[in-house]
Scaffold this active site. Sequence first.
Site, mmCIF file in Angstrom:
data_model
loop_
_atom_site.group_PDB
_atom_site.id
_atom_site.type_symbol
_atom_site.label_atom_id
_atom_site.label_comp_id
_atom_site.label_asym_id
_atom_site.label_seq_id
_atom_site.Cartn_x
_atom_site.Cartn_y
_atom_site.Cartn_z
ATOM 1 N N HIS A 1 0.978 -1.171 -0.120
ATOM 2 C CA HIS A 1 -0.361 -0.221 0.162
ATOM 3 C C HIS A 1 0.482 1.166 -0.656
ATOM 4 C CE1 HIS A 1 -4.016 2.271 1.505
ATOM 5 N NE2 HIS A 1 -3.854 2.161 0.494
ATOM 6 N N LYS B 1 0.900 12.626 1.166
ATOM 7 C CA LYS B 1 0.892 12.791 -0.234
ATOM 8 C C LYS B 1 1.649 13.030 -1.317
ATOM 9 C CE LYS B 1 -3.988 9.736 -0.641
ATOM 10 N NZ LYS B 1 -5.096 10.278 -1.323
ATOM 11 N N THR C 1 -11.345 11.953 -1.317
ATOM 12 C CA THR C 1 -11.292 13.044 -1.154
ATOM 13 C C THR C 1 -11.328 14.195 -2.391
ATOM 14 O OG1 THR C 1 -8.881 13.592 -1.020
ATOM 15 C CG2 THR C 1 -9.961 13.507 0.578
ATOM 16 N N HIS D 1 -9.037 10.095 -3.826
ATOM 17 C CA HIS D 1 -9.652 9.410 -4.333
ATOM 18 C C HIS D 1 -11.503 9.667 -3.699
ATOM 19 C CE1 HIS D 1 -6.129 6.997 -5.299
ATOM 20 N NE2 HIS D 1 -6.097 7.574 -6.015
ATOM 21 N N GLN E 1 -4.309 13.458 2.893
ATOM 22 C CA GLN E 1 -3.271 12.939 3.832
ATOM 23 C C GLN E 1 -1.825 13.480 3.854
ATOM 24 O OE1 GLN E 1 -4.162 9.851 6.399
ATOM 25 N NE2 GLN E 1 -5.175 9.147 5.065
#
Length: 1046
Positions: free
Chosen positions: A508, A852, A932, A930, A849
């Site tokens: 992830h 990113k 968001t 995504h 967040q």
Amino acid sequence: MASSVGNVADSTEPTKRMLSFQGLAELAHREYQAGDFEAAERHCMQLWRQEPDNTGVLLLLSSIHFQCRRLDRSAHFSTLAIKQNPLLAEAYSNLGNVYKERGQLQEAIEHYRHALRLKPDFIDGYINLAAALVAAGDMEGAVQAYVSALQYNPDLYCVRSDLGNLLKALGRLEEAKACYLKAIETQPNFAVAWSNLGCVFNAQGEIWLAIHHFEKAVTLDPNFLDAYINLGNVLKEARIFDRAVAAYLRALSLSPNHAVVHGNLACVYYEQGLIDLAIDTYRRAIELQPHFPDAYCNLANALKEKGSVAEAEDCYNTALRLCPTHADSLNNLANIKREQGNIEEAVRLYRKALEVFPEFAAAHSNLASVLQQQGKLQEALMHYKEAIRISPTFADAYSNMGNTLKEMQDVQGALQCYTRAIQINPAFADAHSNLASIHKDSGNIPEAIASYRTALKLKPDFPDAYCNLAHCLQIVCDWTDYDERMKKLVSIVADQLEKNRLPSVHPHHSMLYPLSHGFRKAIAERHGNLCLDKINVLHKPPYEHPKDLKLSDGRLRVGYVSSDFGNHPTSHLMQSIPGMHNPDKFEVFCYALSPDDGTNFRVKVMAEANHFIDLSQIPCNGKAADRIHQDGIHILVNMNGYTKGARNELFALRPAPIQAMWLGYPGTSGALFMDYIITDQETSPAEVAEQYSEKLAYMPHTFFIGDHANMFPHLKKKAVIDFKSNGHIYDNRIVLNGIDLKAFLDSLPDVKIVKMKCPDGGDNADSSNTALNMPVIPMNTIAEAVIEMINRGQIQITINGFSISNGLATTQINNKAATGEEVPRTIIVTTRSQYGLPEDAIVYCNFNQLYKIDPSTLQMWANILKRVPNSVLWLLRFPAVGEPNIQQYAQNMGLPQNRIIFSPVAPKEEHVRRGQLADVCLDTPLCNGHTTGMDVLWAGTPMVTMPGETLASRVAASQLTCLGCLELIAKNRQEFEDIAVKLGTDLEYLKKIRGKVWKQRISSPLFNTKQYTMELERLYLQMWEHYAAGNKPDHMIKPVEVTESA
């Protein structure tokens, strides 16, 4: 297997036929005993056709099929025998054998016990029961089974010896000794018992008695090679090396080329420090024929010490294969297997080591570590406690037990364990790293960073600590030595993949680093293989899958598996889909991997799915997969991937014929057990299909969906309070939203309707325009009352009978409305002043967040702000410790601190609603917004994006393409900046684009959950039709578009 053909049933046929039947039965039995199962089956089938109710024939058929590994047929004939004679013990025993072979030990044990209740003197039944109990780990029960067999026939010296072996493994040496002595009393020339008795004396430290009994065994059986080996071993233990060499040489005189003796002779050389000579002799033993585990173990130790791990592994494997009673070999080989990710094999080896040496603390701790990886947390905890009981200063066991407690959500217990481990050994790098992980998961990132750095000081070559530190630094936007860090991280992953180790970068997180597509896919593959390792221990046979829809009334059964049926972004996106499926064509199952969180999100999915099953109450993956398979699922959908709470082991067991990834995880699973990934042409272009282990299955517009129209219908319309600047009416300074907005506006005097032109759609903002009506409340006493409420921090006021609430106070008014579980019933006021945003500036935002953001992204944003002087960037304290780092880097890039404004993370409804206040959202190219992204688009705010190479970096472009806003998708960094600057400087253009987004979010398919569900159904049917036709999974990149009226 019970295979008697006696007691042939009475018949009225002539005596000649009876003799023929009996003769054929005896022939079949002889063929069975000789191992000619094909002939035995052929003759038995003749007998069965003559007398289908003959239990003797049925038992023999059951035994034949069992020997041929046709377990279902064996069980079938045993069951037929039971129907004829419910008191037939042998038939129940045969069924028990089938269950034991299938790994269904409890069922096997119950059938053996039932057989024994029917026939208490059934000795084979006791022996079978003992074997099943040993396999189930019930050693005491196995002992009792052997004892019962011996009560009926005390002269079974082999069984008594087996009982002795079991008792010896349990550490009950005196009882084992008594068994061996009794076996010798029954059969004085039973050399195996003499040798075993020598082993007991050796274990008890009675070296000379051990030597005597080994010598007696050799006397009784001069060809008893193992006895010579044991004699050499006990002499070696006594460090009587000359006599040990003599014993091995005596063995060599009997078998000059026997590898066992060569191996043990090499062991003596090794003990004498003659390492090279020992290795040469070990190699000679291997060249001949490996038979002695000690030799392989010691050779492996020597080879591993020299770095020849592959050869060492070969030697350990041979030792394990030939003699599972060498604890050190088992433990050491298990360590290698665990390092390679072969979990099942490691568990088996550790367990064997503990059978041999129950007080082996290291094996307890190592086994516990693997059990934890398999999700068997209670069993792991038990073994850690045993390790600590045996060795109270075992720091590794404390640290590893902390890992287990952490996974069990016992954070305080884990902290105590890590702290204790560090107290015992302050230089214990792993404990510092584990302590850091607790801080990281708790959101205490600064403490996590400090502990990871301590771990790396103590152990510089510590890949897990380094990669986790890199992730922590990414979370808080600490980009010190960023390029060097990325380079080293890539190097670590490359080395781990080359050595077939589990990479320290989680799948992830792989999207955040400059890894190649091959590396990202390989990381996912390793984790997929780890799931396979975890389920291999269950020894479950493969499931049989349906090929048609007859058993489901013609409906396709779709199962959604997720740990996020509750207050989680995934449910915010898809909670309405289960209830929107066509009930005539689809039967929907939702399998929850997490307990009920008590929210309306959970309630909605539970109520609207045809079936809702809480698998969190079935922690065993095998049983959970059985439940899914029993439901007859045709398509099983994985909504977790490698996110928190996932149980990919369920999919590894393949309980459904078609298995697909969807929505919840932004990347490939890398797993052989996932057939499709539901995506779209923009997110996953066909030319990069090799990046995925799955086949691509395209949705016609976007694979992404949001339930915003159902969750936040009050944001479909808005009104603004008149805020004029340079002749413009701004739609995002003071905004009012509410379900009753129209009624409220109708109650007010002087509300103006301002017509705002916006493009009709497509990729050109200058295309034909449509007028949007914007209600504007003039600056009067009502407007002033609203503004005063905001300025004074009031929660709510009443105007004309309508409740008008402060947008910051939703939680205080209705917490379920704040979380998005209910639609707010008040008129909500949202203003820039609430968040300290300038009224007259262009506000760029990003609500992702902070992890990113990377240096190049912030630089691009800084360039935009410099080119748009009257502009600010609005970010979230997500986390708060990242704010000073962002501010410092921005200042280094030439931006004063007041150009970036931070706000706290807000409840879901406020989070979406306040997005209206921004002018433009600047997406993060590294990993897009995504959920968001959907949030900000539902708020009507344009989003500029630049698709990258990963799935996670292309989602926003997919959303915008579906929305019809291609002009917001940049091809490169310069174009990204230019688009954002044009929006910030050309206010007429900005108004057009904002109007377009505001209109398209309603008219485009992006938020049309019903249409999306219909398109998803069409894709499911494509998958099923392809499968039902006998085809293997293949790309489905020609999506069929449907309309809501279809």
